[in-house]
Design a protein around this motif. Structure first.
Motif, mmCIF file in Angstrom:
data_model
loop_
_atom_site.group_PDB
_atom_site.id
_atom_site.type_symbol
_atom_site.label_atom_id
_atom_site.label_comp_id
_atom_site.label_asym_id
_atom_site.label_seq_id
_atom_site.Cartn_x
_atom_site.Cartn_y
_atom_site.Cartn_z
ATOM 1 N N MET A 27 0.825 -1.183 0.000
ATOM 2 C CA MET A 27 0.000 0.000 0.000
ATOM 3 C C MET A 27 0.865 1.241 0.000
ATOM 4 N N ALA A 28 0.452 2.263 -0.748
ATOM 5 C CA ALA A 28 1.207 3.511 -0.787
ATOM 6 C C ALA A 28 1.136 4.207 0.566
ATOM 7 N N PRO A 29 2.192 4.909 0.990
ATOM 8 C CA PRO A 29 2.166 5.621 2.266
ATOM 9 C C PRO A 29 1.019 6.619 2.316
ATOM 10 N N ILE A 30 0.547 6.903 3.529
ATOM 11 C CA ILE A 30 -0.581 7.816 3.667
ATOM 12 C C ILE A 30 -0.249 9.225 3.214
ATOM 13 N N SER A 31 1.048 9.566 3.165
ATOM 14 C CA SER A 31 1.438 10.888 2.683
ATOM 15 C C SER A 31 0.982 11.118 1.253
ATOM 16 N N HIS A 32 0.785 10.023 0.498
ATOM 17 C CA HIS A 32 0.287 10.158 -0.874
ATOM 18 C C HIS A 32 -1.148 10.663 -0.905
ATOM 19 N N LEU A 33 -1.842 10.541 0.230
ATOM 20 C CA LEU A 33 -3.221 11.024 0.279
ATOM 21 C C LEU A 33 -3.292 12.505 -0.043
ATOM 22 N N TRP A 34 -2.292 13.254 0.404
ATOM 23 C CA TRP A 34 -2.347 14.703 0.202
ATOM 24 C C TRP A 34 -2.247 15.043 -1.284
ATOM 25 N N LEU A 82 -12.784 7.621 2.346
ATOM 26 C CA LEU A 82 -12.927 6.679 3.452
ATOM 27 C C LEU A 82 -12.257 5.343 3.143
ATOM 28 N N GLU A 83 -12.298 4.928 1.879
ATOM 29 C CA GLU A 83 -11.621 3.696 1.479
ATOM 30 C C GLU A 83 -10.112 3.841 1.618
ATOM 31 N N ARG A 84 -9.597 4.996 1.215
ATOM 32 C CA ARG A 84 -8.142 5.252 1.310
ATOM 33 C C ARG A 84 -7.679 5.208 2.765
ATOM 34 N N LEU A 85 -8.470 5.810 3.649
ATOM 35 C CA LEU A 85 -8.099 5.856 5.055
ATOM 36 C C LEU A 85 -8.247 4.488 5.710
ATOM 37 N N ASP A 86 -9.257 3.717 5.311
ATOM 38 C CA ASP A 86 -9.415 2.383 5.879
ATOM 39 C C ASP A 86 -8.252 1.480 5.484
ATOM 40 N N GLU A 87 -7.763 1.644 4.270
ATOM 41 C CA GLU A 87 -6.591 0.881 3.831
ATOM 42 C C GLU A 87 -5.396 1.191 4.722
ATOM 43 N N ALA A 88 -5.216 2.469 5.039
ATOM 44 C CA ALA A 88 -4.103 2.860 5.912
ATOM 45 C C ALA A 88 -4.291 2.275 7.314
ATOM 46 N N LEU A 89 -5.544 2.224 7.778
ATOM 47 C CA LEU A 89 -5.818 1.687 9.103
ATOM 48 C C LEU A 89 -5.531 0.187 9.163
ATOM 49 N N VAL A 90 -5.712 -0.497 8.043
ATOM 50 C CA VAL A 90 -5.479 -1.937 7.984
ATOM 51 C C VAL A 90 -4.007 -2.269 7.826
ATOM 52 N N SER A 91 -3.343 -1.605 6.891
ATOM 53 C CA SER A 91 -1.987 -2.040 6.530
ATOM 54 C C SER A 91 -0.942 -0.936 6.496
ATOM 55 N N ALA A 140 1.767 1.943 8.189
ATOM 56 C CA ALA A 140 2.749 1.935 9.277
ATOM 57 C C ALA A 140 2.050 2.312 10.577
ATOM 58 N N GLU A 141 2.697 2.014 11.695
ATOM 59 C CA GLU A 141 2.055 2.230 12.992
ATOM 60 C C GLU A 141 1.617 3.670 13.181
ATOM 61 N N HIS A 142 2.482 4.641 12.814
ATOM 62 C CA HIS A 142 2.108 6.035 13.029
ATOM 63 C C HIS A 142 0.954 6.442 12.110
ATOM 64 N N GLU A 143 0.830 5.783 10.954
ATOM 65 C CA GLU A 143 -0.287 6.057 10.052
ATOM 66 C C GLU A 143 -1.586 5.506 10.623
ATOM 67 N N ARG A 144 -1.533 4.276 11.143
ATOM 68 C CA ARG A 144 -2.732 3.681 11.746
ATOM 69 C C ARG A 144 -3.206 4.515 12.934
ATOM 70 N N ASN A 145 -2.263 4.937 13.766
ATOM 71 C CA ASN A 145 -2.617 5.755 14.924
ATOM 72 C C ASN A 145 -3.232 7.083 14.499
ATOM 73 N N ALA A 146 -2.678 7.668 13.429
ATOM 74 C CA ALA A 146 -3.174 8.966 12.964
ATOM 75 C C ALA A 146 -4.588 8.859 12.415
ATOM 76 N N VAL A 147 -4.862 7.810 11.650
ATOM 77 C CA VAL A 147 -6.215 7.623 11.109
ATOM 78 C C VAL A 147 -7.201 7.411 12.256
ATOM 79 N N ALA A 148 -6.809 6.582 13.218
ATOM 80 C CA ALA A 148 -7.724 6.242 14.315
ATOM 81 C C ALA A 148 -7.943 7.425 15.251
#
Length: 278
Positions: free
Chosen positions: A1-8, A76-85, A87-95
């Motif tokens: 999965m692409a890093p959450i920074s790609h979301l921006w 919401l799909e993009r963020l759920d992907e980050a929450l599932v897979s 990095a730890e700081h990404e999962r924590n940030a989404v949650a």
């Protein structure tokens, strides 16, 4: 999965309005001179990802009625992907950033979480239910069902539990094959024993049952408690739920995993049994 920074980079394509709000939040943060305050910064942007996602959650809640279904789905799909897979700081940030911002907006009455509940990913919904359990907040029926459950026929407890999980169906088949004569003599006794037997199988096999199947079992229990005849609801309340309570006390099950998965009415029954038997 692409890093959450790609979301921006993707955000303007998802929603120009949310992208503009995000850009303004980043500019405001830099203007406050807080650049050096974060120890958990992204490589390409020193605005902390947790704060940025919290701001995005607030923006989403404020603008949800102006977003199209496809826009909400993509984000919401993009963020759920980050929450599932992610990095730890990404999962924590989404949650703790985005999702808790949605819950906070809902609690303040400025956003109706029910309107987008079934657009959230499974992991996002699970986290919010877990959060409600930890904070002792009420869990409304729409977090389990889209509509209030329909009335169920007599015998629904056994049928719904069998349909929810192959492990429970197999345990029920074994009981029926070995005890048919005794159970046929007392239909009421049969229902209680069948439900109790499936409850024991669920507790024993809990950690081998995948989350989606557990959710189906919990949904079946909620349907029974809410809409099944009295004998069926009593069988769940007096046989299945006490088995869950006992499993938690023995350390086989974790109470948070159970309470965050149960529907609100079954969870209330769980707490009542726990109090009465403690």
């Amino acid at each position: 999965m692409a890093p959450i920074s790609h979301l921006w980079a993707e955000l303007p394509g998802i929603s120009p309005e949310l992208a503009a709000a995000d850009s303004a939040a980043v500019d405001d943060w830099h203007a406050d001179g807080a650049d050096s305050a974060s120890e958990d910064a992204e490589e390409e942007d020193d605005y902390p990802v947790l704060l940025r996602l919290a701001a995005l959650g607030s923006s989403f809640a404020a603008r949800v009625n102006r977003l199209g279904a496809r826009q909400r789905e993509q984000l919401l799909e993009r963020l759920d992907e980050a929450l599932v897979s992610g990095a730890e700081h990404e999962r924590n940030a989404v949650a703790t950033g985005f999702l808790e911002a949605l819950v906070g907006a809902h609690d303040r009455g400025v956003f109706d979480l029910a309107t987008i509940w079934h657009e959230l990913g499974a992991e996002s919904r699970h986290y919010i239910k877990l959060w409600n359990t930890r904070t002792a907040a009420a869990v409304p029926y729409w977090m389990t069902f889209r509509d209030p459950p329909e009335p169920q026929p007599a015998g629904a407890a056994a049928a719904l539990l069998r349909d929810s999980c192959d492990l429970l169906a197999s345990a029920d088949d074994r009981l029926l094959n070995t005890s048919a004569g005794a159970l046929d003599a007392d239909p009421g006794c049969e229902l209680e024993h069948r439900v109790e037997n499936m409850a024991s199988a669920f507790v024993r096999g809990f950690h081998e049952i995948d989350r989606s199947t557990r959710a189906k079992v919990f949904e079946a229990l909620e349907r029974i408690v809410l809409g099944a005849p009295e004998d069926d609801a009593a069988a769940v309340g007096e046989r299945f739920v006490p088995a869950l309570v006992a499993g938690c006390r023995r350390g086989v099950l974790h109470p948070v995993l159970i309470l965050s998965g149960l529907g609100p009415h079954t969870a209330r029954c769980f707490r009542k049994v726990d109090e009465v038997t403690s």
